[in-house]
Write a protein that holds these residues in place. Sequence first.
Motif, mmCIF file in Angstrom:
data_model
loop_
_atom_site.group_PDB
_atom_site.id
_atom_site.type_symbol
_atom_site.label_atom_id
_atom_site.label_comp_id
_atom_site.label_asym_id
_atom_site.label_seq_id
_atom_site.Cartn_x
_atom_site.Cartn_y
_atom_site.Cartn_z
ATOM 1 N N LEU A 97 0.827 -1.208 0.000
ATOM 2 C CA LEU A 97 0.000 0.000 0.000
ATOM 3 C C LEU A 97 0.859 1.256 0.000
ATOM 4 O O LEU A 97 0.531 2.246 -0.672
ATOM 5 C CB LEU A 97 -0.924 -0.006 1.223
ATOM 6 C CG LEU A 97 -2.076 -1.014 1.199
ATOM 7 C CD1 LEU A 97 -2.795 -1.048 2.542
ATOM 8 C CD2 LEU A 97 -3.062 -0.693 0.083
ATOM 9 N N ASN A 98 1.962 1.224 0.721
ATOM 10 C CA ASN A 98 2.852 2.393 0.775
ATOM 11 C C ASN A 98 3.519 2.683 -0.561
ATOM 12 O O ASN A 98 3.867 3.831 -0.853
ATOM 13 C CB ASN A 98 3.929 2.189 1.842
ATOM 14 C CG ASN A 98 3.396 2.363 3.250
ATOM 15 O OD1 ASN A 98 2.420 3.068 3.469
ATOM 16 N ND2 ASN A 98 4.032 1.719 4.215
ATOM 17 N N ARG A 99 3.712 1.638 -1.369
ATOM 18 C CA ARG A 99 4.413 1.829 -2.640
ATOM 19 C C ARG A 99 3.549 2.514 -3.689
ATOM 20 O O ARG A 99 4.052 2.929 -4.735
ATOM 21 C CB ARG A 99 4.919 0.485 -3.168
ATOM 22 C CG ARG A 99 6.189 0.012 -2.485
ATOM 23 C CD ARG A 99 6.886 -1.035 -3.324
ATOM 24 N NE ARG A 99 6.091 -2.227 -3.432
ATOM 25 C CZ ARG A 99 6.177 -3.272 -2.604
ATOM 26 N NH1 ARG A 99 7.031 -3.235 -1.616
ATOM 27 N NH2 ARG A 99 5.426 -4.333 -2.763
ATOM 28 N N GLY A 100 2.254 2.648 -3.454
ATOM 29 C CA GLY A 100 1.382 3.321 -4.407
ATOM 30 C C GLY A 100 0.789 2.357 -5.414
ATOM 31 O O GLY A 100 0.949 1.140 -5.326
ATOM 32 N N GLY A 101 0.086 2.914 -6.393
ATOM 33 C CA GLY A 101 -0.604 2.105 -7.374
ATOM 34 C C GLY A 101 -2.105 2.309 -7.268
ATOM 35 O O GLY A 101 -2.613 3.013 -6.385
ATOM 36 N N PRO A 102 -2.889 1.678 -8.171
ATOM 37 C CA PRO A 102 -4.348 1.869 -8.193
ATOM 38 C C PRO A 102 -5.025 1.481 -6.885
ATOM 39 O O PRO A 102 -5.864 2.221 -6.367
ATOM 40 C CB PRO A 102 -4.809 0.975 -9.348
ATOM 41 C CG PRO A 102 -3.593 0.790 -10.203
ATOM 42 C CD PRO A 102 -2.433 0.814 -9.277
ATOM 43 N N TYR A 103 -4.679 0.313 -6.351
ATOM 44 C CA TYR A 103 -5.310 -0.133 -5.115
ATOM 45 C C TYR A 103 -4.923 0.766 -3.941
ATOM 46 O O TYR A 103 -5.745 1.051 -3.067
ATOM 47 C CB TYR A 103 -4.916 -1.580 -4.814
ATOM 48 C CG TYR A 103 -5.488 -2.572 -5.795
ATOM 49 C CD1 TYR A 103 -6.847 -2.890 -5.788
ATOM 50 C CD2 TYR A 103 -4.670 -3.180 -6.742
ATOM 51 C CE1 TYR A 103 -7.372 -3.791 -6.691
ATOM 52 C CE2 TYR A 103 -5.198 -4.081 -7.663
ATOM 53 C CZ TYR A 103 -6.546 -4.389 -7.638
ATOM 54 O OH TYR A 103 -7.056 -5.265 -8.534
ATOM 55 N N SER A 104 -3.678 1.211 -3.948
ATOM 56 C CA SER A 104 -3.239 2.107 -2.890
ATOM 57 C C SER A 104 -3.983 3.433 -2.951
ATOM 58 O O SER A 104 -4.435 3.965 -1.934
ATOM 59 C CB SER A 104 -1.732 2.348 -3.001
ATOM 60 O OG SER A 104 -1.296 3.278 -2.031
ATOM 61 N N SER A 105 -4.153 3.989 -4.162
ATOM 62 C CA SER A 105 -4.880 5.246 -4.317
ATOM 63 C C SER A 105 -6.329 5.092 -3.891
ATOM 64 O O SER A 105 -6.903 5.983 -3.247
ATOM 65 C CB SER A 105 -4.810 5.716 -5.773
ATOM 66 O OG SER A 105 -3.470 5.955 -6.163
ATOM 67 N N LEU A 106 -6.933 3.956 -4.253
ATOM 68 C CA LEU A 106 -8.314 3.693 -3.840
ATOM 69 C C LEU A 106 -8.415 3.598 -2.323
ATOM 70 O O LEU A 106 -9.353 4.127 -1.718
ATOM 71 C CB LEU A 106 -8.812 2.406 -4.495
ATOM 72 C CG LEU A 106 -10.254 1.993 -4.175
ATOM 73 C CD1 LEU A 106 -11.230 3.044 -4.693
ATOM 74 C CD2 LEU A 106 -10.567 0.628 -4.785
ATOM 75 N N PHE A 107 -7.430 2.944 -1.713
ATOM 76 C CA PHE A 107 -7.444 2.774 -0.262
ATOM 77 C C PHE A 107 -7.288 4.120 0.457
ATOM 78 O O PHE A 107 -8.105 4.489 1.306
ATOM 79 C CB PHE A 107 -6.316 1.825 0.149
ATOM 80 C CG PHE A 107 -6.152 1.676 1.632
ATOM 81 C CD1 PHE A 107 -6.979 0.829 2.350
ATOM 82 C CD2 PHE A 107 -5.168 2.386 2.312
ATOM 83 C CE1 PHE A 107 -6.832 0.694 3.730
ATOM 84 C CE2 PHE A 107 -5.017 2.256 3.685
ATOM 85 C CZ PHE A 107 -5.852 1.409 4.385
ATOM 86 N N PHE A 108 -6.242 4.855 0.090
ATOM 87 C CA PHE A 108 -5.974 6.120 0.770
ATOM 88 C C PHE A 108 -6.985 7.205 0.389
ATOM 89 O O PHE A 108 -7.158 8.172 1.130
ATOM 90 C CB PHE A 108 -4.554 6.607 0.470
ATOM 91 C CG PHE A 108 -3.495 5.829 1.179
ATOM 92 C CD1 PHE A 108 -3.306 5.973 2.536
ATOM 93 C CD2 PHE A 108 -2.684 4.932 0.495
ATOM 94 C CE1 PHE A 108 -2.331 5.255 3.208
ATOM 95 C CE2 PHE A 108 -1.699 4.201 1.145
ATOM 96 C CZ PHE A 108 -1.529 4.356 2.508
ATOM 97 N N GLY A 109 -7.649 7.043 -0.770
ATOM 98 C CA GLY A 109 -8.674 8.003 -1.140
ATOM 99 C C GLY A 109 -10.033 7.664 -0.573
ATOM 100 O O GLY A 109 -10.820 8.557 -0.234
ATOM 101 N N GLY A 110 -10.329 6.380 -0.460
ATOM 102 C CA GLY A 110 -11.659 5.973 -0.025
ATOM 103 C C GLY A 110 -11.837 5.892 1.477
ATOM 104 O O GLY A 110 -12.915 6.220 1.993
ATOM 105 N N VAL A 111 -10.798 5.452 2.188
ATOM 106 C CA VAL A 111 -10.926 5.282 3.640
ATOM 107 C C VAL A 111 -11.297 6.586 4.351
ATOM 108 O O VAL A 111 -12.231 6.605 5.172
ATOM 109 C CB VAL A 111 -9.637 4.667 4.231
ATOM 110 C CG1 VAL A 111 -9.630 4.775 5.758
ATOM 111 C CG2 VAL A 111 -9.523 3.211 3.817
ATOM 112 N N PRO A 112 -10.618 7.719 4.077
ATOM 113 C CA PRO A 112 -11.004 8.952 4.784
ATOM 114 C C PRO A 112 -12.447 9.367 4.523
ATOM 115 O O PRO A 112 -13.155 9.805 5.437
ATOM 116 C CB PRO A 112 -10.019 9.995 4.237
ATOM 117 C CG PRO A 112 -8.857 9.208 3.756
ATOM 118 C CD PRO A 112 -9.435 7.937 3.232
#
Length: 384
Positions: A97-112
């Motif tokens: 998740l820390n390395r970025g990518g589509p799933y990471s963006s979805l996670f860090f964008g959707g959770v908040p």
Amino acid sequence: MPTLTDLLQDFAYARGRYFKLHKHRDEKLWARLLISSAFALFFPTFFMSLGVVFGDAQIGLAGVLLTYLLGFFIAFSIHGSYRAVELLLPEARLQRLNRGGPYSSLFFGGVPVLIMAISFFVFTQLLRVFADVRITDSPFDSMRAASRFLFISLIFALLSAFISWQANKRKALQLQATEAQLLRLQAQIEPHFLFNSLAAVQSLIDPAPERAKQMLECFTDYLRASLGTLRLQTCSLDQELQAVQSYLALMQIRMGEERLQFHIDVPAELRALKLPPLLLQPLVENAVTHGLEGKAEGGTVRLSARLLDERLHLRVEDDGLGLRAAQRRARPGHGLALKNIRERLDARHGDDAALTITPGEQGCVAELVLPIEAQPTSKNDDQP
């Protein structure tokens, strides 16, 4: 009593780690809470300003206090949610998740956004139950208001994810530059070792052919192991140990078994773990070159690995010259390898990795602390 400089350093350290997921948090709790509090103050101020500037909102003192109370409730709910994720997910997943990518963006964008909506609902229900207060002018009073609130929240979350992606991209470029520097450094250092080893083999062919053959075999094993890992961005600990063991076996023949002994204590279950290549070998070379070669009776190199707190601890220890090694430089470039290792660790892992060198009156201890690399690695990492 900590000084102002200490407090500022603690805050800067916490700020640098705040936007990354870490299972083990060693920064000061007050610094993390202070950063969350800054968000708790910023976003209510922002939304109230929008309401005043672009709407007809009339906000009284009670409304302001209630809004800021809601801001703190939401901010610390998000803070707690991320901390729960850090504790529940394995270290490898956190690193992906820390390395970025589509799933990471979805996670860090959707959770908040999700936690923000849930927290608002919970907050209003708590006010209704415990204080008999009903919020009538809220972002969820109508579909239009709710859509506006969620849209603005999503824009902020996506902007944050984009900034994080750009930071990861810059970090990747920095890592590539540092790895290229490693290759140049190896190209400068290796010929000295290669020529010396070939000269040693040549000198043994007539007086001790069996020993020369043995040395040539170790030399071939060393080249195969070290050149194989040199092309990789990530290798297994076992691959790194093969190169180190071949190097030590080669140096043992050159120096004599009576002057060089080595022990490798690495549990089998740790040998499949991934790490950047050529981290251990320079430390072992330093132990031999600067610690033992200049000591008449030689000594022993001990290499060990342990898994502590989800981190890999690698330890290279020798009983050579220790502090006296600083008084003599066995070859040019002393210190460049250690500087290179620290730069690579910083580029790849930041504050999650560290290299410490502790010289003593007798010998020196080098310790590497690395986070567990994500498994499995890419296909390129598995090439020979």
